[in-house]
Design a protein around this motif. Structure first.
Motif, PDB file in Angstrom:
ATOM      1  N   UNK A  96      -8.082 -15.255   9.346  1.00 29.88           N
ATOM      2  CA  UNK A  96      -8.308 -13.872   8.934  1.00 29.88           C
ATOM      3  C   UNK A  96      -7.719 -13.644   7.536  1.00 29.88           C
ATOM      4  N   UNK A  97      -8.121 -12.577   6.894  1.00 27.41           N
ATOM      5  CA  UNK A  97      -7.554 -12.224   5.596  1.00 27.41           C
ATOM      6  C   UNK A  97      -6.114 -11.749   5.784  1.00 27.41           C
ATOM      7  N   UNK A  98      -5.278 -11.874   4.767  1.00 24.77           N
ATOM      8  CA  UNK A  98      -3.904 -11.346   4.876  1.00 24.77           C
ATOM      9  C   UNK A  98      -3.874  -9.857   5.215  1.00 24.77           C
ATOM     10  N   UNK A  99      -4.850  -9.093   4.701  1.00 26.82           N
ATOM     11  CA  UNK A  99      -4.908  -7.664   5.026  1.00 26.82           C
ATOM     12  C   UNK A  99      -5.058  -7.440   6.526  1.00 26.82           C
ATOM     13  N   UNK A 100      -5.738  -8.361   7.201  1.00 22.93           N
ATOM     14  CA  UNK A 100      -5.932  -8.230   8.645  1.00 22.93           C
ATOM     15  C   UNK A 100      -4.652  -8.559   9.404  1.00 22.93           C
ATOM     16  N   UNK A 101      -3.998  -9.647   9.016  1.00 16.92           N
ATOM     17  CA  UNK A 101      -2.765 -10.027   9.718  1.00 16.92           C
ATOM     18  C   UNK A 101      -1.651  -9.001   9.508  1.00 16.92           C
ATOM     19  N   UNK A 102      -1.495  -8.526   8.255  1.00 20.22           N
ATOM     20  CA  UNK A 102      -0.394  -7.608   7.963  1.00 20.22           C
ATOM     21  C   UNK A 102      -0.720  -6.170   8.327  1.00 20.22           C
ATOM     22  N   UNK A 103      -1.994  -5.794   8.230  1.00 19.24           N
ATOM     23  CA  UNK A 103      -2.517  -4.501   8.694  1.00 19.24           C
ATOM     24  C   UNK A 103      -1.582  -3.333   8.387  1.00 19.24           C
ATOM     25  N   UNK A 104      -1.443  -3.040   7.105  1.00 17.49           N
ATOM     26  CA  UNK A 104      -0.575  -1.942   6.691  1.00 17.49           C
ATOM     27  C   UNK A 104      -1.301  -0.625   6.908  1.00 17.49           C
ATOM     28  N   UNK A 105      -0.842   0.183   7.840  1.00 16.81           N
ATOM     29  CA  UNK A 105      -1.503   1.457   8.113  1.00 16.81           C
ATOM     30  C   UNK A 105      -0.824   2.185   9.244  1.00 16.81           C
ATOM     31  N   UNK A 106      -0.981   3.488   9.262  1.00 14.70           N
ATOM     32  CA  UNK A 106      -0.250   4.323  10.216  1.00 14.70           C
ATOM     33  C   UNK A 106      -0.808   4.224  11.627  1.00 14.70           C
ATOM     34  N   UNK A 107      -2.060   3.749  11.793  1.00 10.46           N
ATOM     35  CA  UNK A 107      -2.667   3.738  13.121  1.00 10.46           C
ATOM     36  C   UNK A 107      -2.420   2.438  13.879  1.00 10.46           C
ATOM     37  N   UNK A 108      -1.610   1.557  13.312  1.00 13.79           N
ATOM     38  CA  UNK A 108      -1.415   0.246  13.918  1.00 13.79           C
ATOM     39  C   UNK A 108      -0.176   0.252  14.798  1.00 13.79           C
TER      40      UNK A 108
ATOM     41  N   UNK B 291     -17.505  -6.984   9.164  1.00 13.42           N
ATOM     42  CA  UNK B 291     -18.077  -6.030   8.215  1.00 13.42           C
ATOM     43  C   UNK B 291     -17.133  -5.686   7.065  1.00 13.42           C
ATOM     44  N   UNK B 292     -15.968  -6.322   6.999  1.00 18.06           N
ATOM     45  CA  UNK B 292     -14.985  -5.974   5.984  1.00 18.06           C
ATOM     46  C   UNK B 292     -15.387  -6.509   4.610  1.00 18.06           C
ATOM     47  N   UNK B 293     -15.058  -5.747   3.573  1.00 21.46           N
ATOM     48  CA  UNK B 293     -15.143  -6.219   2.194  1.00 21.46           C
ATOM     49  C   UNK B 293     -13.786  -6.013   1.539  1.00 21.46           C
ATOM     50  N   UNK B 294     -13.509  -4.765   1.093  1.00 26.01           N
ATOM     51  CA  UNK B 294     -12.232  -4.507   0.437  1.00 26.01           C
ATOM     52  C   UNK B 294     -11.279  -3.682   1.281  1.00 26.01           C
ATOM     53  N   UNK B 295     -11.742  -3.184   2.411  1.00 24.17           N
ATOM     54  CA  UNK B 295     -10.959  -2.217   3.179  1.00 24.17           C
ATOM     55  C   UNK B 295      -9.677  -2.810   3.753  1.00 24.17           C
ATOM     56  N   UNK B 296      -8.625  -1.990   3.775  1.00 22.58           N
ATOM     57  CA  UNK B 296      -7.413  -2.363   4.491  1.00 22.58           C
ATOM     58  C   UNK B 296      -7.668  -2.223   5.993  1.00 22.58           C
ATOM     59  N   UNK B 297      -6.955  -3.016   6.776  1.00 24.02           N
ATOM     60  CA  UNK B 297      -7.101  -2.977   8.226  1.00 24.02           C
ATOM     61  C   UNK B 297      -6.018  -2.060   8.787  1.00 24.02           C
TER      62      UNK B 297
ATOM     63  N   UNK C 161       0.871  -1.171   0.000  1.00 23.28           N
ATOM     64  CA  UNK C 161       0.000   0.000   0.000  1.00 23.28           C
ATOM     65  C   UNK C 161       0.911   1.225   0.000  1.00 23.28           C
ATOM     66  N   UNK C 162       1.000   1.861  -1.169  1.00 22.80           N
ATOM     67  CA  UNK C 162       1.925   2.983  -1.360  1.00 22.80           C
ATOM     68  C   UNK C 162       3.347   2.554  -1.003  1.00 22.80           C
ATOM     69  N   UNK C 163       3.941   3.125   0.041  1.00 23.42           N
ATOM     70  CA  UNK C 163       5.326   2.798   0.379  1.00 23.42           C
ATOM     71  C   UNK C 163       5.438   1.675   1.395  1.00 23.42           C
ATOM     72  N   UNK C 164       4.312   1.218   1.952  1.00 21.77           N
ATOM     73  CA  UNK C 164       4.343   0.157   2.954  1.00 21.77           C
ATOM     74  C   UNK C 164       4.102  -1.190   2.296  1.00 21.77           C
ATOM     75  N   UNK C 165       4.795  -2.210   2.755  1.00 23.55           N
ATOM     76  CA  UNK C 165       4.630  -3.546   2.199  1.00 23.55           C
ATOM     77  C   UNK C 165       4.753  -4.582   3.306  1.00 23.55           C
ATOM     78  N   UNK C 166       4.207  -5.748   3.055  1.00 22.24           N
ATOM     79  CA  UNK C 166       4.271  -6.834   4.025  1.00 22.24           C
ATOM     80  C   UNK C 166       4.159  -8.171   3.320  1.00 22.24           C
ATOM     81  N   UNK C 167       4.635  -9.215   3.979  1.00 20.40           N
ATOM     82  CA  UNK C 167       4.620 -10.551   3.393  1.00 20.40           C
ATOM     83  C   UNK C 167       4.370 -11.578   4.477  1.00 20.40           C
ATOM     84  N   UNK C 168       3.627 -12.626   4.131  1.00 20.84           N
ATOM     85  CA  UNK C 168       3.399 -13.719   5.068  1.00 20.84           C
ATOM     86  C   UNK C 168       3.380 -15.048   4.328  1.00 20.84           C
TER      87      UNK C 168
END
Length: 763
Positions: free
Chosen positions: A511-523, A577-583, A439-446
């Protein structure tokens, strides 16, 4: 264009005075070992035709007049089985395989369902012929599933399905018995952010030309299924014709579809089946039909190769691959901009592929082993470029999202019949997943290795009572979480044509990979230690089968969900309630959920050229975050209703008019109020999260229509059809957002009226 249509219409009306015929043939096999049953009786019920199988379990009816038939197979010591809705057309043989199971051979009546539910658990069969006949399916079995009770589509631009209040992320897609990555083109279709979803898309990558029977599961699953809480779409390839070459070509405003099948040699039993599809949905835009202002294209290729041997069992090689792309380009004239999205250039790319091999080996008349080895992969990329309204040549910002998924899968299962009353099924799945997100400059792998052994015991003390008890163990290697899951079901015919069913299942889902990796500034942490979602399913059903091809089924269910990841800082947040949103929150497994409801279905099988299914449900879907209050989930529409039916009219020899309609009426899903003041200050949509999903959108209503004209000759059949989605052009709400260009809250609608013309030739 007018001359071409005139030619098509004239060619479609040609009919010959002689009776056109074709062939119905196939095999009768033991359902456990897949070994042949020589001497089995096979009859075409609405005719005088009958025969017996040879030493290989094969049967054949030549020179059968074209039309619709019921084909029945019976064998001493086995339950009589009927294959309904066999459509015999010019230039195409019908090849059928019966899998008979031991039981009472006394047949008091033949019960045929519109969608069969012979499995003890809620399993509906979706056939190739149904996807070709029903209105506005776009040859997609997931859209056929939307006619079933308790099933809704999250947004009609896509096939992401909501089952009993469970969101699309809880639905699992399987191919040839193993879970695969999302097998859909344009997986961002119908989403608020234009970003990829975990499950669903604009249309299935696997063309219905290759599909055999698709099993769609709801409720409590058998022990052989795991890592899912909502629905399961279990797709299987059909075999190609192993005696003669056959071809299909279809052209329409959705695209071009070409299929070929046939034997590798005249003396062998090996066969191939292949299909290529190319879309040109941009033609719809040229005709003035709105598809969200986007140019969409896709293409795919699929194949299935059957390689039977004399002693080593049967091998099949299968594969599917496809690419899709949609592009939204800002108008160069700023004066034409009306909404916020008009200031963006958005490019979305989707690539998916899967390939594998299956092996079925009969060990004896009572035992067989089936194994599958498969690999699937998915890559999506979205680039959003925000332009300056004051100077469209200036880029204000750029968003980039990338997803790469690779799934390796292996499964093997032993099917053993102890005697006519007892049967054991045991097996295991092994998966290895690699997920990369950016997501932009952030990345993650599992990387994850999962192991899932299971065992089921089926007991049928009498022909009127069946039960099964099983257990599934799910080990999720990413963080060592595991779950032991008992399952059970029974079906009891308490009186002639009266059946009661009970089912129970303990299920879990990672959980979805987006949930485990949770790329975001508020995490503050990356949620890597989250546990599995867990759910208990309870169901009780009553079914009454009428004498004339109809049935009524009523079912009540309760689903209790626990261990759900929720946010401690946002009391109303839940991954349910998630569909496409990043966590972008730190989550804890303290959330709950519950879904309860009553479903009813009336089925009238296609008899005397008429069919009808009316289904509906009343349900309640709720969740609890750390706030401690029960709240409506995003998908709590409270009711579903679908009526699907059609009539065929035979106007001349071998000519058929078909009129099919579907009416969908759903309770509106939930939305969150927009904070207008905060949105204006932030320059983006800001929701009142304390009031999450407190707004219910208007009820969803959509009538669809399909009209076709079939012409049959000895060596060829043609179908000219028009599908009209949303005949009433109803403006169904999709979501609301704050539009920074209009400076107000805007309601985004789902698809309006869309006509799709197609012409199909089979020979």
């Amino acid at each position: 264009m007018f001359r071409i249509l005139t030619f098509i219409l004239l060619s479609a009306t040609i009919a010959f005075s002689q009776k056109s015929t074709s062939t119905i043939r196939g095999l009768v096999l033991d359902g456990d070992s897949h070994s042949p049953l020589p001497g089995a009786s096979v009859t075409i019920k609405n005719s005088t035709l009958g025969t017996s199988t040879d030493e290989n379990g094969a049967f054949r009816f030549d020179q059968v007049e074209l039309g619709r038939y019921l084909v029945q197979a019976s064998f001493v010591g086995y339950k009589t089985t009927v294959q309904p809705e066999i459509l015999l057309e010019g230039g195409k043989e019908q090849v059928i395989t019966f899998y008979l199971t031991p039981g009472d051979t006394t047949l008091n009546e033949v019960v045929v369902h519109y969608m069969k539910t012979e499995n003890l658990n809620n399993t509906y069969e979706i056939t190739n012929e149904q996807t070709l006949r029903y209105a506005a399916t776009y040859l997609d079995p997931a859209r056929v599933a939307a006619s079933l009770p308790g099933v809704a589509v999250a947004d009609d631009q896509a096939n992401g399905i909501v089952v009993r209040g469970n969101g699309p992320n809880t639905t699992q897609w399987r191919l040839e018995g193993v879970e695969i990555v999302n097998p859909n083109h344009l997986s961002n279709a119908g989403t608020f952010s234009d970003r990829a979803t975990q499950s669903g898309g604009g249309v299935n990558i696997l063309s219905t030309q290759l599909l055999g029977t698709t099993n769609f599961l709801t409720g409590a699953y058998a022990a052989s299924y795991g890592n899912a809480m909502g629905g399961i779409m279990d797709m299987r390839f059909r075999k190609g014709n192993n005696e003669q070459n056959e071809f299909t070509a279809q052209a329409g405003l959705i695209g071009l579809d070409l299929a070929a099948e046939g034997p590798f040699s005249k003396n062998g039993k090996a066969s191939y089946l292949a299909n290529y599809r190319y879309s040109f949905t941009g033609i719809l835009s040229a005709m003035g039909v709105s598809l969200g202002g986007e140019k969409m294209t896709f293409q795919d290729f699929s194949f299935n190769v059957s390689l039977p041997t004399k002693k080593a069992g049967e091998f099949t090689l299968f594969g599917v691959g496809g690419t899709s792309k949609n592009v939204f380009s800002a108008d160069k004239d700023v004066a034409n901009w009306e909404v916020e999205k008009d200031a963006f250039n958005i490019t979305y790319k989707n690539r998916m592929g899967a390939a594998g091999i299956t092996h079925t080996l009969p060990l004896s008349r009572k035992t067989s082993i089936r194994s599958t080895l498969a690999a699937s992969g998915l890559s999506t990329e979205r680039e959003g470029i925000h332009l300056n309204p004051a100077d469209p040549q200036q880029v204000l910002s750029t968003d980039l999202d990338e997803i790469q998924k690779v799934k390796l899968a292996f499964t093997t299962a032993l099917n053993h019949r102890l005697n006519e009353k007892h049967r054991i099924l045991a097996g295991a799945y092994l998966y290895h997943d690699t997920d990369k997100l950016k997501v932009n400059t952030q990345s993650g792998e599992m990387e994850v290795t999962s192991f899932m052994p299971y065992a089921t015991w089926q007991w049928s003390p009498t022909s009127k009572f069946r039960t099964e008890i099983g257990v599934n163990y799910f080990y999720f290697g990413f963080n060592g979480k595991s779950s032991v899951e008992p399952r059970g079901a029974l079906k009891w015919e308490v009186a002639p044509r009266n059946t009661i069913s009970l089912s129970y299942g303990w299920h879990s889902q990672a959980q979805t990979p987006q949930t485990y990796l949770s790329l975001g500034s508020r995490v503050s942490n990356n949620n890597r230690n989250l546990g599995l979602n867990k759910a208990r399913h309870y169901g009780v059903a009553y079914e009454y089968r009428f004498l004339k091809n109809s049935s009524l089924k009523v079912e009540g269910y309760y689903q209790e969900i626990s261990n759900v990841p929720v946010s401690s800082s946002v009391p109303t947040y839940s991954v349910l309630n998630l569909v496409e949103n990043s966590v972008t929150y730190a989550l804890v497994n303290k959330g709950l959920g519950r879904n309860m409801g009553v479903e009813a279905t009336w089925n009238t099988y296609l008899a005397k050229d008429f069919y009808l299914m009316v289904s509906g449900s009343v349900y309640d879907s709720r969740y609890k975050g750390v706030s401690g209050n029960w709240r409506s989930t995003r998908f709590n529409g409270n009711h579903t209703f679908a009526a699907t039916g059609g009539k065929e009219i035979r106007t001349a020899k071998n000519n058929v008019w078909g009129i099919n309609a579907k009416i969908t009426w759903l309770g509106g899903f939930r939305d969150t109020p927009v904070d207008v003041t905060a949105s204006a200050a932030a320059g983006t949509t800001v929701y009142r999260v304390s009031q999450s999903y407190t707004l219910q959108m208007k009820d969803y209503f959509r009538p669809d229509l399909r009209v076709y004209w079939k012409t049959n000759r000895e060596k060829i059949n043609t179908t000219l059809a028009i599908d009209i989605q949303n005949v009433s052009n109803t403006k169904n709400e999709a979501f609301s957002y704050y539009d920074t260009y209009q400076k107000k809250v805007v309601v985004r609608d789902q698809l309006g009226l869309i006509p799709v013309l197609s012409y199909r030739v089979e020979f």
